[in-house]
Motif scaffolding. Structure first.
Motif, mmCIF file in Angstrom:
data_model
loop_
_atom_site.group_PDB
_atom_site.id
_atom_site.type_symbol
_atom_site.label_atom_id
_atom_site.label_comp_id
_atom_site.label_asym_id
_atom_site.label_seq_id
_atom_site.Cartn_x
_atom_site.Cartn_y
_atom_site.Cartn_z
ATOM 1 N N LEU A 1 0.826 -1.207 0.000
ATOM 2 C CA LEU A 1 0.000 0.000 0.000
ATOM 3 C C LEU A 1 0.861 1.259 0.000
ATOM 4 N N ALA A 2 2.108 1.101 0.410
ATOM 5 C CA ALA A 2 3.048 2.219 0.277
ATOM 6 C C ALA A 2 3.726 2.080 -1.080
ATOM 7 N N GLU A 3 3.997 3.207 -1.708
ATOM 8 C CA GLU A 3 4.750 3.134 -2.961
ATOM 9 C C GLU A 3 6.240 3.222 -2.687
ATOM 10 N N SER A 4 6.568 3.913 -1.597
ATOM 11 C CA SER A 4 7.979 4.048 -1.228
ATOM 12 C C SER A 4 8.061 4.444 0.240
ATOM 13 N N TRP A 5 9.248 4.353 0.796
ATOM 14 C CA TRP A 5 9.428 4.782 2.182
ATOM 15 C C TRP A 5 10.789 5.452 2.347
ATOM 16 N N PHE B 1 -2.204 10.841 1.302
ATOM 17 C CA PHE B 1 -1.338 9.776 0.804
ATOM 18 C C PHE B 1 0.079 9.816 1.360
ATOM 19 N N GLU B 2 0.207 10.261 2.586
ATOM 20 C CA GLU B 2 1.506 10.197 3.254
ATOM 21 C C GLU B 2 1.279 9.946 4.747
ATOM 22 N N LYS C 1 5.050 7.005 1.394
ATOM 23 C CA LYS C 1 4.193 7.605 0.358
ATOM 24 C C LYS C 1 3.212 6.505 -0.044
ATOM 25 N N LEU C 2 1.946 6.829 0.013
ATOM 26 C CA LEU C 2 0.944 5.777 -0.185
ATOM 27 C C LEU C 2 0.443 5.710 -1.629
ATOM 28 N N ARG C 3 0.005 4.527 -1.979
ATOM 29 C CA ARG C 3 -0.517 4.274 -3.320
ATOM 30 C C ARG C 3 -1.871 4.972 -3.488
ATOM 31 N N GLN C 4 -2.069 5.582 -4.624
ATOM 32 C CA GLN C 4 -3.356 6.272 -4.841
ATOM 33 C C GLN C 4 -4.284 5.403 -5.684
ATOM 34 N N GLY C 5 -5.570 5.619 -5.521
ATOM 35 C CA GLY C 5 -6.561 4.891 -6.330
ATOM 36 C C GLY C 5 -6.901 3.516 -5.795
ATOM 37 N N THR D 1 -6.979 5.637 2.336
ATOM 38 C CA THR D 1 -6.184 6.857 2.546
ATOM 39 C C THR D 1 -5.258 6.687 3.755
ATOM 40 N N SER D 2 -4.485 7.715 4.001
ATOM 41 C CA SER D 2 -3.545 7.675 5.130
ATOM 42 C C SER D 2 -4.280 7.571 6.471
ATOM 43 N N ALA D 3 -5.554 8.002 6.505
ATOM 44 C CA ALA D 3 -6.329 7.905 7.754
ATOM 45 C C ALA D 3 -6.457 6.445 8.183
ATOM 46 N N ASP D 4 -6.568 5.542 7.206
ATOM 47 C CA ASP D 4 -6.676 4.110 7.528
ATOM 48 C C ASP D 4 -5.379 3.608 8.170
ATOM 49 N N VAL D 5 -4.254 4.117 7.671
ATOM 50 C CA VAL D 5 -2.967 3.711 8.250
ATOM 51 C C VAL D 5 -2.898 4.203 9.694
#
Lengths: 315, 532
Positions: free
Chosen positions: B84-88, B154-155, B100-104, B114-118
């Motif tokens: 779910l992250a694209e990079s860290w 997304f972060e 950085k989170l994956r969009q869509g 969204t980042s709220a779920d994380v």
């Protein structure tokens, strides 16, 4: 007869009340409760989390309150919620009842349809080679535990046909439907067929020695008429009693058979629920079984009168 | 000119060969993977469980921020890939980990991820939110995390009290899925919603678990399977017979014992079976708070009496590993070298000499041929616990200890251990991640709920923190070896062996990877396909 009926019904209710108390308190005596089991599965014990969970499930209340909640709910048809699945207990139990009922019904049918005729044949042909063979078969039926027989059937099925009769909820063919119920029913019914056979045989032998049988023969009645009309009708009472009791005891055999054949019936579910100390399921299920057993005994008593006109329940 | 033609012909042949190879191994879409399940999991919420009975069927529903590569058997920091992250990125001198989170990406019910779920997932794990997990066995994993902050949708950043490089390893575990904020923990126990390759269909306790393909999965072209069906069969003989008879495409992972493996291969020679270590150690828990094991000499004597090879030969026909707390090499990444291991009392190859030394210690403590020490060896009423306990009792006889087996129902085991109501216990410890932070803090730190023996050594505790902050892997390894050695010398929780177990599948099942240093992290199943 009416007074007897009322008295028997009253005694049934008293018995069921006693059973409910035993079920409830015995279950609480068993070491470990649902919270312990849940934490055992999670591999840790946190006193604060444990206390929260006990409160959430209502098992921190006094036992008498817990009993009252349960029994009043049971009488209202409200079985509460399964602690494990968190679904209504009734919703969990109901779909499983027809599966076990079919299996038990088929096992009893198997028991009666095999046990009674073979028992009659064995008695009529007493002392012959056929009698000895049938006695050995019945003895093996009483001796072989159903878990062993079940595994033997499974192993043989895999070795011979590359197939295993695992429960299939949507059988595509008649053969699959047959394999689903008939094979496990035979495994569990073998023991009760053997018992029925032995009881039928001994009961028949006793009746065949009676004077009225000799009289019937002297009057020129055919063997079939003597054996089936005169003898079997009089010998059947103890057989009915045994079949009635077997119906009650069948649940023990079904637990093993449903486990071995992976049949999602009531019996296997009960064992799982006990393992998890899922009180709402166990209490209600055992209570339902108790109702069935007590009712079966009641029906057997009533059947006595139907089959033997000499018996009059006039008090 | 001739050489040009030759080159062209070679290139054409190579291309043909490559394309043929690709064609032969091209994954196919479709099919339902049928597996049996060894028992009925207590619920469907991975965060509230600590058994892979839960991970195996429900891990395919979820995604993590990051995950161990699912096609590599050995989990390591090097093979962690984004989900779910694209990079860290690590910043603030190793005290902030930003994703950085994956969009869509969508949850299975159509709501956006969204980042709220994380934030809400990890707040719940740290016990910092309104909604609580009913059980939270891995709360200690996040002891070093101060809080989670978000920057837009997304972060998300993990702000740590001190550097902890292995946090990433813990986040990559199958035990660390991201949960949706809009679904209550109670609903997640019965009807889990994830972002993963498979959607939850139904869970019938004691009966079956069904998953279906997530057609909106963010990773295009995955999963290959249309679904996965688990039939719950607690009777192992029945389950194996059903696999042999073709009712199942695969056994429950790592559930085929070494002796059973022979049965499978003899009845179904076409079955593909692998035997791998699974990072589960069989060990002894010692109640050092009460007599007689409050006596360090007796603890040491017991450790010296162990003949580990005998356990391995009897129970695994030689197929198991001997090591310390960390899983032995080559599967384990943090294992002590063999020569170092053999310097620990009881690990040396000369069992007879070890036992002579043990006898001397026992005599020093007042026991001998005329005065045996009577102990109860408590364990769970399950063969994998009971069988080694019997061997342990037999081995203890050699040093004047008369053991009596005390079989405890599973329901009572942990409460009994927590009460310290035992002398010796035969225990199994599964490590969720092959990482010292997970193993040391969870099992040996003072006050940890899973530190069953209440072992508490402040000096060692300091070393736990030193190794935890070390970014140089070589340096960290040396520290870990020293700690592990000390734990064995202290008889904190003597490790007897590390098990190996089998997994089998039919030859048409492709893309299965059995993890060699974890039983918990390899069940996403999005790369599995069936050549049917």
């Amino acid at each position: 007869m009416f007074a007897y009926l009322v008295r028997r019904l009253f005694l049934m209710l008293v018995t069921l009340f006693g059973i409910s108390i035993v079920i409830f308190f015995l279950l609480r005596i068993v070491p470990g409760n649902i919270v312990d089991i849940l934490f055992a599965a999670a591999g840790y014990v946190d006193p604060a989390d444990k206390a929260n969970l006990e409160r959430e499930l209502g098992i921190d209340q006094p036992l008498i309150m817990q009993y009252w909640h349960w029994i009043s709910g049971f009488l209202r048809g409200d079985f509460g919620y399964s602690y494990v699945s968190e679904k209504p207990a009734l919703q969990e139990i109901l779909p499983r009842i027809p599966i076990t009922a079919r299996l038990a019904g088929l096992a009893l049918l198997f028991s009666a349809s095999i046990g009674i005729p073979l028992g009659v044949i064995s008695a009529v042909k007493q002392g012959t080679r056929l009698d000895y063979v049938l006695r050995v078969v019945s003895l093996s039926g009483l001796s072989l535990p159903s878990f062993w027989l079940g595994l033997l059937i499974l192993t043989a099925a895999v070795a011979m046909f590359g197939q295993i009769p695992i429960f299939n909820p949507n059988p595509a063919t008649w053969l699959e439907a047959f394999a689903t119920y008939a094979v496990p029913a035979a495994a569990v019914g073998f023991r009760s067929a053997a018992l029925t056979m032995r009881i039928t045989r001994s009961s028949m032998l006793e009746v065949l020695r009676q004077d009225y049988i000799r009289t019937a023969r002297a009057k020129g009645a055919s063997d079939a008429a003597v054996n089936y009309h005169h003898a079997l009708k009089n010998a059947i009472l103890p057989v009915i009693t045994v079949i009635g009791i077997e119906a009650a005891f069948l649940i023990g055999g079904l637990i093993v058979t449903e486990t071995v054949f992976n049949i999602p019936g009531v019996a296997r579910f009960l064992v799982e629920a006990i393992r998890w100390r899922d009180y709402p399921i166990v209490q209600n299920l055992v209570m339902l079984i108790a109702v069935v057993v007590v009712s079966a005994n009641f029906i057997v008593d009533m059947l006595y009168a139907v089959f033997d006109p000499r018996i009059r329940y006039t008090d | 000119m001739r050489s040009v033609w030759a080159l062209a012909a070679t290139a054409a042949l190579s291309l043909l060969a490559i394309s043929t190879m690709a064609f032969a191994g091209e994954p196919k879409q479709g099919g339902i993977l049928r597996m049996y399940h060894r028992d009925s999991p207590g619920n469907a919420s991975i965060h509230e469980g600590a058994t892979y009975s839960l991970n195996v069927p429900f891990m395919p529903i979820f995604n993590n921020l990051v995950i161990y590569k699912q096609d590599e058997p050995q989990n390591s920091l090097k093979n962690i890939v984004p989900e779910l992250a694209e990079s860290w990125a690590w910043t603030n001198e190793g005290k902030t980990l930003t994703f950085k989170l994956r969009q869509g990406v969508k949850w299975h019910d159509g709501k956006p991820f969204t980042s709220a779920d994380v934030k809400c997932t990890f707040d719940m794990l740290m016990g910092k939110s309104q909604q609580k997990f009913r059980q939270n066995p891995r709360k200690s994993w996040y002891n070093e995390v101060n809080d989670i902050t978000t920057n837009g949708d997304f972060e998300a950043s993990f702000n740590l009290k001190r550097p902890q490089p292995s946090l990433l390893a813990l986040l990559a575990s199958g035990y660390t899925p991201v949960y949706p904020c809009h679904v209550s923990p109670g609903d997640m126990r019965t009807h889990p919603i994830g972002t993963g390759p498979f959607k939850f269909v139904e869970f019938k306790a004691n009966e079956s678990i069904k998953l279906t393909r997530n057609t909106d999965y963010w990773r295009k072209g995955r999963p290959y399977l249309d679904g996965i069906e688990f039939t719950i069969i607690p009777n192992r003989s029945t389950a194996i017979l059903a696999f042999v008879a073709g009712k199942f495409d695969m056994t429950f992972p790592t559930e085929v014992s070494i002796p059973l493996l022979k049965d499978v291969k003899s009845q179904d020679p076409s079955a593909i079976c692998v035997v791998e270590p699974n990072n589960v150690s069989t060990n002894i828990i010692v109640n050092s708070t009460a007599a007689p094991f409050d006596n360090a000499d007796i603890r040491k004597a017991m450790a010296l009496a162990l003949d580990r090879k005998a356990f391995v030969d009897i129970l695994f026909e030689g197929q198991a590993d001997i090591g310390g707390t960390m899983e032995p090499a080559p599967a384990g990444l943090w294992a002590m070298p063999k020569d170092m291991l053999e310097t620990i009392p009881g690990y040396g190859p000369d069992v007879k000499a070890n036992r002579e030394e043990a006898k001397k210690l026992m005599q020093k403590a007042g026991y001998g041929p005329d005065k045996h020490l009577a102990v109860k060896v408590s364990t769970r009423n399950i063969p994998v616990y009971r069988d080694p306990a019997v061997i342990l009792i037999d081995q203890l006889k050699s040093i004047y200890i008369d053991g009596e087996l005390d079989v405890v129902e599973t329901a009572n085991w942990f409460p009994k251990v927590a009460r310290k109501d035992y002398m010796l216990g035969l225990n199994l410890t599964g490590n969720a991640v092959d990482d010292p932070d997970q193993s040391f803090y969870e099992n040996y730190s003072c006050g940890s709920e899973r530190n069953y023996t209440n072992y508490c050594n402040k000096d060692i505790e300091k070393l736990f923190d030193v190794q935890s902050q070390e970014t140089d892997i070589a340096k960290r390894k040396k520290l870990v070896w020293e700690i592990d050695k000390k734990l064995q010398e202290d008889v904190a929780r003597p490790i007897i062996f590390h098990a190996r177990t089998g997994t089998c599948w039919k030859p048409y099942v492709k893309g299965v990877t059995v993890m060699s240093n974890s039983s918990y992290n390899g069940y996403r199943y999005e790369d599995v396909w069936m050549d049917k």
